[in-house]
Structures are given as C-alpha cells and as structure tokens.
Enzyme design. Structure first.
Site, mmCIF file in Angstrom:
data_model
loop_
_atom_site.group_PDB
_atom_site.id
_atom_site.type_symbol
_atom_site.label_atom_id
_atom_site.label_comp_id
_atom_site.label_asym_id
_atom_site.label_seq_id
_atom_site.Cartn_x
_atom_site.Cartn_y
_atom_site.Cartn_z
ATOM 1 C CB SER A 136 -1.384 32.425 -33.496
ATOM 2 O OG SER A 136 -1.180 33.195 -33.537
ATOM 3 C CG ASP A 156 -3.706 36.953 -39.043
ATOM 4 O OD1 ASP A 156 -3.864 37.497 -38.282
ATOM 5 O OD2 ASP A 156 -3.116 36.038 -39.517
ATOM 6 C CG HIS A 183 -4.993 34.843 -36.587
ATOM 7 N ND1 HIS A 183 -3.787 34.519 -36.650
ATOM 8 C CD2 HIS A 183 -5.243 34.335 -35.128
ATOM 9 C CE1 HIS A 183 -2.983 34.662 -35.188
ATOM 10 N NE2 HIS A 183 -3.937 34.020 -34.779
HETATM 11 O O1 9J3 Z 1 -2.088 32.237 -30.914
HETATM 12 C C1 9J3 Z 1 -2.400 33.812 -31.237
HETATM 13 O O2 9J3 Z 1 -3.328 33.711 -31.862
HETATM 14 C C2 9J3 Z 1 -2.063 34.772 -31.195
HETATM 15 C C3 9J3 Z 1 -2.518 35.794 -31.924
HETATM 16 C C4 9J3 Z 1 -2.712 36.233 -30.008
HETATM 17 O O3 9J3 Z 1 -3.712 36.201 -29.866
HETATM 18 O O4 9J3 Z 1 -2.275 37.610 -29.671
HETATM 19 C C5 9J3 Z 1 -2.507 37.996 -28.575
HETATM 20 C C6 9J3 Z 1 -1.686 37.854 -27.492
#
Ligand code: 9J3
Ligand code: ZN
Length: 316
Positions: free
Chosen positions: A185, A231, A263
């Site tokens: 992510s 996702d 995700h």
């Molecule tokens: O590191 C992630 O899971 C990024 C996804 C996320 O929470 O974005 C919102 C700011």
C-alpha cells in the site's frame, strides 16, 4: 551494543534439503573447475554444459527451481532472524532481519519491505522467512510512525538498506550491490519512491500500492507491480495500473493483478504473490535466468491471476 545474529528459527522439518545447496554447489564448482581445466588443456574456448552454468553467474544461489519450489511455503535455505530495535537506528523504525543461516553459499542479495498506512512489520512479516528461505536477506521494517506517507516510506526503505549493508550484524552476509525494495500500500508507493531516487536498486515490488503520484517514468529499476481486482482502498484503475503503465516501456516491468483479492491480500501468506516475487527477485537481484521460465511467456489468467501484463525479461 549490537548482538551477533542469533539463529532462532530452526531448520524446518519441511525443508529437509536445508544443507543440500552447499554440497550441490561444491560438486558443481569442482565439476566446473575440472571442465575449465580440461578445456584449457584441450585448447577449447567455451564448453557448453550444465555444470558450467553456475560459474557463468556468480550470483546464482540454490538448486534449479521448479514450479513446486517457488510455490512452497519454504525454499531450500534454513532461516535465522534477528531483531533490530528502533532505538539502535535512525531514519526508520527498526525491524526484523530474516537471513539464510548458512554462510557456505557466500553472500546474498537483500530486500527491505515496508508495511502500509497504520501497519507495522507484522502486517508483512510472512514475506520474511518465505523469501529468505529462497536465498535473500530480508528486512521487514517498522516505519517511524504508522501514519508516514509514501515519500517518507521510500526514504525509510533506503535508510533500512543502508543500515543493513553498512552497520547491521548481518552486513557481511550481504552483497551490497544487489538490493531491492518491496512494500504494501503506502509502503508499495514507497518502494516506487525508493526506486525513483536510487536507480542502483535491482528490483522493486509494490504490493497493492497506493500513491498520489500516478506517474513513474523516472524509474529504471525492474519493477513488478501487484494489484488486487477487489481493492477499494487503492483501486487498480487509479493506482497499480497507472503506476505500471507509466513505467518506461523499455524497462523490465510487469503487472500482476490478483483475482478474488482485496487491498489486504498481501498481508497474509499468498502463494501467487510469493511465486512471482521470488521469480522477479531471483531474475533481477541474482541475475538468475533459471527463473525466466516462470515470468516468460507471460502467466495466463487463472483462478488466482485476474490479469498479467509485462515485457518478458530481455537480457538473458
Ligand atoms: O497504506 C495504505 O493502506 C494506503 C491506503 C490508505 O489508507 O489511504 C488512505 C489515506
Ligand atoms: Zn511521477
């Protein structure tokens, strides 16, 4: 004071071949030396033979791969681990180093792995022993804060690699010219940031990556982008797909979209992620063309692969 690395993961009962690679390589080495000597005596230039292969690539580690070996929960190397306290480092939040216990196969390439937003190393820890057992030093890190953004995570991955190769207790086990980055992510977005700022990296694998920067034409590091069809946090249409599509078309690049995935699929043990990550890391960190068979021709859609795009590695 830094403690020496301490083997606390015993050789897995499911890895009875833990000591095999060294003996295989010793035999291969002796055979290759014999072939070289005979060729010299006979006045031959090169002599094509399977035994000469290991000598061709000094970075090749472990036995010839099979589909079963790259899908296995553990590879041929028994793995040890050592904890790096956040108090002992600067620029990232500490972590855990997983590494092949044996030193008889020489040095290994190394990979740093970042978790995503609000996550800690535990969210990506399955990759530590899974990849290390295939012949890599793997550093699963914590970030300075769990809220750090992708650009910060990219800098932290590089700080972690610098610590690993320059100051860590396992630095002597690592070939510091053969390094890679992975992350989940925002950590995946960070792995793209790291590759952009340090072109010497040999491989990058962003997992369901998230970033506000959608374009990566600056990257020269071979990159495997992994997306998930379901996702909804980093939808592939606005993250993984444009990230892949903006990498130079001349680059060794691939896009693996997981089928029936979310995700958070990269947060637990996943054989599709593992087999293509192992293949990518072996091919580009170890220059090991024995793994090209799993990357090229491109994998076909299946129960676990929604879609796969890429240009087959050119330089074999
Ligand atoms: O590191 C992630 O899971 C990024 C996804 C996320 O929470 O974005 C919102 C700011
Ligand atoms: Zn950009």
């Amino acid at each position: 004071m830094q403690q020496p690395p301490h083997p606390i993961v015993a050789a897995s009962p499911s890895s009875p071949t833990g000591s095999a690679p060294a003996s295989v390589r010793r035999r291969t080495g002796r055979f290759a030396a014999l072939v070289t000597a005979l060729a010299a005596v006979a006045g031959l230039g090169t002599l094509a033979s399977p035994g000469a292969h290991a000598a061709d690539n000094p970075y090749e580690r472990g036995p010839a791969p099979t589909n079963a070996s790259i899908e296995a929960q553990r590879g041929p190397y028994a793995v040890s681990q050592t904890t790096v306290s956040s108090l002992a480092v600067t620029g990232f939040g500490g972590g855990t180093v997983y590494y092949p216990t044996s030193t008889s196969d020489g040095t290994f390439g190394a990979i740093a792995v970042s978790p995503g937003y609000t996550g800690t190393q535990s969210s990506i820890s399955w990759l530590g022993p899974r990849l290390a057992s295939q012949g890599f030093v793997v550093f699963t890190i914590d970030t300075l804060t769990t809220l750090d953004q992708p650009d910060s995570r990219g800098r932290q991955l590089l700080a972690a690699l610098d610590y690993l190769t320059q100051r860590s207790a396992v630095r002597g086990r690592i070939d510091s010219a053969r390094l890679g980055v992975m992350g989940h992510s925002m950590g995946g977005g960070g792995s793209l940031e790291a590759a952009k700022s340090r072109p010497s990296l040999q491989a990058a694998i962003p997992l369901t990556p998230w970033n506000t920067d959608k374009t990566w034409p600056e990257v020269t590091t071979p990159t495997l982008v992994v997306g998930a069809d379901g996702d909804t946090i980093a939808p592939v249409a606005t993250h993984a797909e444009p990230f892949y599509g903006s990498l130079p078309s001349s680059l060794d690049r691939a896009y693996l979209e997981l089928n029936g995935a979310t995700h958070f699929t990269p947060n637990s043990s996943n054989t599709t992620i593992a087999k293509y990550s192992v293949s990518w890391l072996k091919r580009f960190i170890d220059n090991d063309t024995r793994y090209e068979q799993f990357l090229c021709p491109l994998p076909q859609p299946s129960l676990t692969i929604e879609e796969y795009r890429g240009n087959c590695p050119h330089t074999s």
